[in-house]
Design a protein around this motif. Structure first.
Motif, mmCIF file in Angstrom:
data_model
loop_
_atom_site.group_PDB
_atom_site.id
_atom_site.type_symbol
_atom_site.label_atom_id
_atom_site.label_comp_id
_atom_site.label_asym_id
_atom_site.label_seq_id
_atom_site.Cartn_x
_atom_site.Cartn_y
_atom_site.Cartn_z
ATOM 1 N N THR A 48 0.835 -1.200 0.000
ATOM 2 C CA THR A 48 0.000 0.000 0.000
ATOM 3 C C THR A 48 0.871 1.252 0.000
ATOM 4 O O THR A 48 0.616 2.209 -0.750
ATOM 5 C CB THR A 48 -0.929 0.008 1.227
ATOM 6 O OG1 THR A 48 -1.732 -1.162 1.226
ATOM 7 C CG2 THR A 48 -1.821 1.236 1.219
ATOM 8 N N LEU A 87 2.127 2.333 -3.234
ATOM 9 C CA LEU A 87 1.158 2.993 -4.110
ATOM 10 C C LEU A 87 0.841 4.421 -3.685
ATOM 11 O O LEU A 87 0.268 5.181 -4.462
ATOM 12 C CB LEU A 87 -0.151 2.190 -4.153
ATOM 13 C CG LEU A 87 -0.120 0.832 -4.840
ATOM 14 C CD1 LEU A 87 -1.509 0.192 -4.810
ATOM 15 C CD2 LEU A 87 0.369 0.953 -6.274
ATOM 16 N N ASP A 91 -6.868 7.984 -1.317
ATOM 17 C CA ASP A 91 -5.695 7.931 -2.199
ATOM 18 C C ASP A 91 -5.442 6.493 -2.650
ATOM 19 O O ASP A 91 -5.098 6.242 -3.803
ATOM 20 C CB ASP A 91 -4.457 8.464 -1.464
ATOM 21 C CG ASP A 91 -4.586 9.928 -1.096
ATOM 22 O OD1 ASP A 91 -4.985 10.718 -1.977
ATOM 23 O OD2 ASP A 91 -4.315 10.273 0.066
ATOM 24 N N VAL A 92 -5.577 5.562 -1.714
ATOM 25 C CA VAL A 92 -5.422 4.136 -2.014
ATOM 26 C C VAL A 92 -6.577 3.380 -1.368
ATOM 27 O O VAL A 92 -6.931 3.641 -0.212
ATOM 28 C CB VAL A 92 -4.081 3.577 -1.499
ATOM 29 C CG1 VAL A 92 -4.034 2.054 -1.659
ATOM 30 C CG2 VAL A 92 -2.913 4.205 -2.237
ATOM 31 N N ALA A 106 -8.720 6.676 -7.180
ATOM 32 C CA ALA A 106 -7.791 6.075 -6.220
ATOM 33 C C ALA A 106 -7.016 4.934 -6.850
ATOM 34 O O ALA A 106 -7.500 4.264 -7.781
ATOM 35 C CB ALA A 106 -8.561 5.557 -5.007
ATOM 36 N N ARG A 107 -5.827 4.715 -6.348
ATOM 37 C CA ARG A 107 -5.094 3.506 -6.702
ATOM 38 C C ARG A 107 -5.660 2.362 -5.859
ATOM 39 O O ARG A 107 -5.999 2.551 -4.684
ATOM 40 C CB ARG A 107 -3.604 3.679 -6.446
ATOM 41 C CG ARG A 107 -2.995 4.793 -7.293
ATOM 42 C CD ARG A 107 -1.516 4.894 -7.111
ATOM 43 N NE ARG A 107 -0.964 5.918 -8.000
ATOM 44 C CZ ARG A 107 0.331 6.107 -8.217
ATOM 45 N NH1 ARG A 107 1.214 5.342 -7.597
ATOM 46 N NH2 ARG A 107 0.735 7.054 -9.024
ATOM 47 N N LEU A 162 -5.281 -1.547 -4.408
ATOM 48 C CA LEU A 162 -4.450 -2.705 -4.120
ATOM 49 C C LEU A 162 -5.347 -3.884 -3.773
ATOM 50 O O LEU A 162 -6.117 -3.828 -2.811
ATOM 51 C CB LEU A 162 -3.508 -2.422 -2.946
ATOM 52 C CG LEU A 162 -2.649 -3.623 -2.509
ATOM 53 C CD1 LEU A 162 -1.604 -3.949 -3.569
ATOM 54 C CD2 LEU A 162 -1.988 -3.368 -1.160
ATOM 55 N N THR A 182 -4.934 -1.678 -9.408
ATOM 56 C CA THR A 182 -3.675 -1.088 -9.854
ATOM 57 C C THR A 182 -2.534 -2.061 -9.604
ATOM 58 O O THR A 182 -1.590 -2.165 -10.386
ATOM 59 C CB THR A 182 -3.396 0.217 -9.082
ATOM 60 O OG1 THR A 182 -4.548 1.063 -9.156
ATOM 61 C CG2 THR A 182 -2.186 0.937 -9.643
ATOM 62 N N GLY A 196 -3.218 -5.854 -12.359
ATOM 63 C CA GLY A 196 -2.207 -4.814 -12.386
ATOM 64 C C GLY A 196 -0.838 -5.395 -12.085
ATOM 65 O O GLY A 196 -0.557 -6.561 -12.363
#
Length: 544
Positions: free
Chosen positions: A62, A65, A156-157, A187-188, A190, A213, A235
């Motif tokens: 995380t 990213l 953001d993630v 957002a990215r 995971l 991502t 990803g």
């Protein structure tokens, strides 16, 4: 792209360093991974320590990213062990100064341990250890909570710790809405283990699915990470070691591996100082008629360029002049009929044949295919040799001859050719499980006693004994006219030099893909012809 992340918590795990798998080549299905977890517990490993290691690996991925420091992280945790990994990650991220919110999806309105199953479960322990901001949502909610939509928009993630690879049902209702919002966000994302919605056993998606991502998984990758659609949904992929090792693997499991040099390099040809050209085999390639000679010449040249001692092109009389004008080191023989082909096969120095490229879908191609198998030669059957079996009776005669050849043949169908040759193979052959390219290739290999190269963006190589390899190095520009003819010639060349059929097919597919990657877009089959030998040269034991 994929990478490996070493175990960061070895000191807390009852596992010697030498027991940890260092190679990412071996792949495990979701069911096999569940068996690995069960074995670990039975052998005395601390299951919560394993979860802690997994969660800390998720936290590290995380952070990779996060662009802003500290960042805003939304952890979406499901009710199982995947959710527990997410809870551990949430705690680790919070301790490192990130703003973390955990949204827990539960099966009932009361998320307390008393209503969620075993109070001592690892996941419940992980959730109990998390003291930060937490929200709950029932899996059977009729509407998506507005606050969750807001958190998704601001993150953001987003850590997708909803469901792991063992999920076998489609994501519907509120979960489908969540997936849609996550996929539409900036957002990215995971994914933990696999993107939620991707089935780690069937390798398929039957409903909504997270588009990640990046994905972090543990101990060994899964086929679903490298087969489409999962390959596009995962990803960048990270493999984290958490304290598991070879002791948890069942040696009876058929091997499935990522197709890399480690899968075949031990079988690459080694030359003897006192050898001669016949030690490296003699490949016979059947040409097509005058208007379609190029495909067979590509195969013949590929066989010669990759080390076969001799290569002969068998040509119809009408095409002799055309072929002669394009050949130098490749020899040329006249062959118009099936009986003349049979005579050529009587030459004991010929040990490998290629039938199909540009040959025509007709009775002559069928006859030459069957004669090649009956002669006990190593065979590469490609293109028209796979498409000329028009009815069930024809296919039965081919399969019988392939079974008698017992592993001496390699079949190289693309999707259309596979469906024509194996129309009866479907999901019904595996109750409750969709048929991925891996399942289909394995079924076809068992049925024919041949090695299957099921070509595509995620080519699968399967052996009759259950071994399989998934290729992940081929770029999209490899899909060009004549590329398959080159591949057939490379396989034949390596088989002629003594490589077993499965390893020869694996090596040829990898070399083919790597050559295309090296050349970059755009390419032609003629360019592949000259680049594949360069790639082989770079890994050949002859040059070490």
């Amino acid at each position: 792209m994929y990478r490996t992340r070493p175990n960061s918590v070895d000191r807390r795990l009852a596992c010697r360093a030498e027991d940890v798998q260092e190679s990412p080549t071996r792949l495990l299905s979701a069911a096999q991974m569940q068996a690995v977890d069960a074995r670990a517990v039975a052998q005395g490993l601390d299951s919560f320590a394993l979860m802690t290691a997994a969660g800390e690996a998720v936290a590290a991925a995380t952070i990779d990213l996060l662009v802003a420091r500290p960042g805003r992280v939304l952890v979406m945790a499901g009710p199982g062990n995947n959710g527990g990994d997410g809870a551990v990650a949430a705690r680790a991220l919070h301790e490192q100064g990130h703003r973390v919110c955990l949204w827990r999806f539960v099966s009932r309105s009361d998320p307390s341990p008393a209503t969620q199953g075993d109070a001592a479960s690892d996941a419940e322990r992980a959730f109990a250890d998390w003291q930060g901001e937490t929200h709950h949502c029932r899996l059977d909610e009729s509407q998506l909570p507005p606050s969750l939509a807001e958190l998704i928009a601001r993150a953001d993630v987003i850590v997708d710790a909803l469901f792991g690879a063992g999920l076998s049902r489609p994501l519907e209702g509120v979960l489908a809405e969540v997936v849609a919002l996550v996929n539409a966000s900036v957002a990215r994302v995971l994914a933990v283990d696999v993107p939620s919605g991707l089935d780690g056993n069937s390798h398929q998606v039957s409903g909504a699915c997270i588009e990640a991502t990046a994905t972090v998984t543990f101990f060994l990758f899964k086929p679903a990470h490298f087969l489409y659609p999962g390959r596009a949904l995962c990803g960048d992929k990270t493999l984290a070691q958490i304290g598991l090792g070879d002791a948890q693997l069942d040696p009876a499991w058929p091997v499935c591996q990522l197709n890399e040099p480690a899968a075949f390099e031990a079988e690459l040809p080694v030359l003897s100082n006192d050898g001669h050209k016949f030690d490296r085999g003699h490949v016979l390639v059947r040409s097509g008629p005058m208007v379609s000679t190029g495909a067979a010449r590509l195969s013949a040249h590929a066989a010669l360029y990759c080390g076969a001692g001799l290569v002969t092109l068998a040509s119809q009389e009408q095409a002799l002049a055309v072929n002669a004008a394009h050949l130098t080191a490749v020899m040329l023989k006249h062959c118009d009929t099936v009986s003349q082909w049979r005579e050529l096969l009587q030459d004991s120095r010929i040990n490998t044949v290629v039938v199909g490229p540009g040959n025509g879908v007709d009775e002559h191609t069928r006859g030459c295919t069957l004669e090649s198998l009956a002669a006990g030669k190593r065979c590469v059957l490609d293109a028209d040799a796979l498409s000329c079996w028009t009815d069930a009776e024809d296919r039965r005669s081919l399969f019988q001859q392939l079974q008698e050849a017992a592993g001496m043949a390699v079949l190289t169908p693309h999707g259309g050719e596979f469906r024509r040759l194996f129309p009866e193979l479907s999901a019904e052959d595996r109750p409750g499980e969709s048929a991925s390219r891996l399942h289909l290739a394995r079924q076809a290999a068992r049925r024919t006693s041949a090695v299957l190269v099921y070509k595509g963006a995620d080519t699968v190589i399967a052996a009759p004994d259950g071994r399989a390899a998934i290729s992940a190095n081929a770029p999209p520009w490899l899909a060009t006219a004549g590329a398959g003819d080159v591949l057939a010639g490379v396989i034949a060349s390596l088989m002629a030099q003594g490589m077993p059929a499965f390893e020869a097919a694996c090596a040829a597919v990898w070399l083919h893909g790597q050559a295309a990657s090296d050349l970059q877009y755009p390419i032609s089959a003629e360019q592949l012809l000259t680049r594949v030998p360069d790639v082989l040269r770079s890994i050949s034991p002859v040059n070490r």
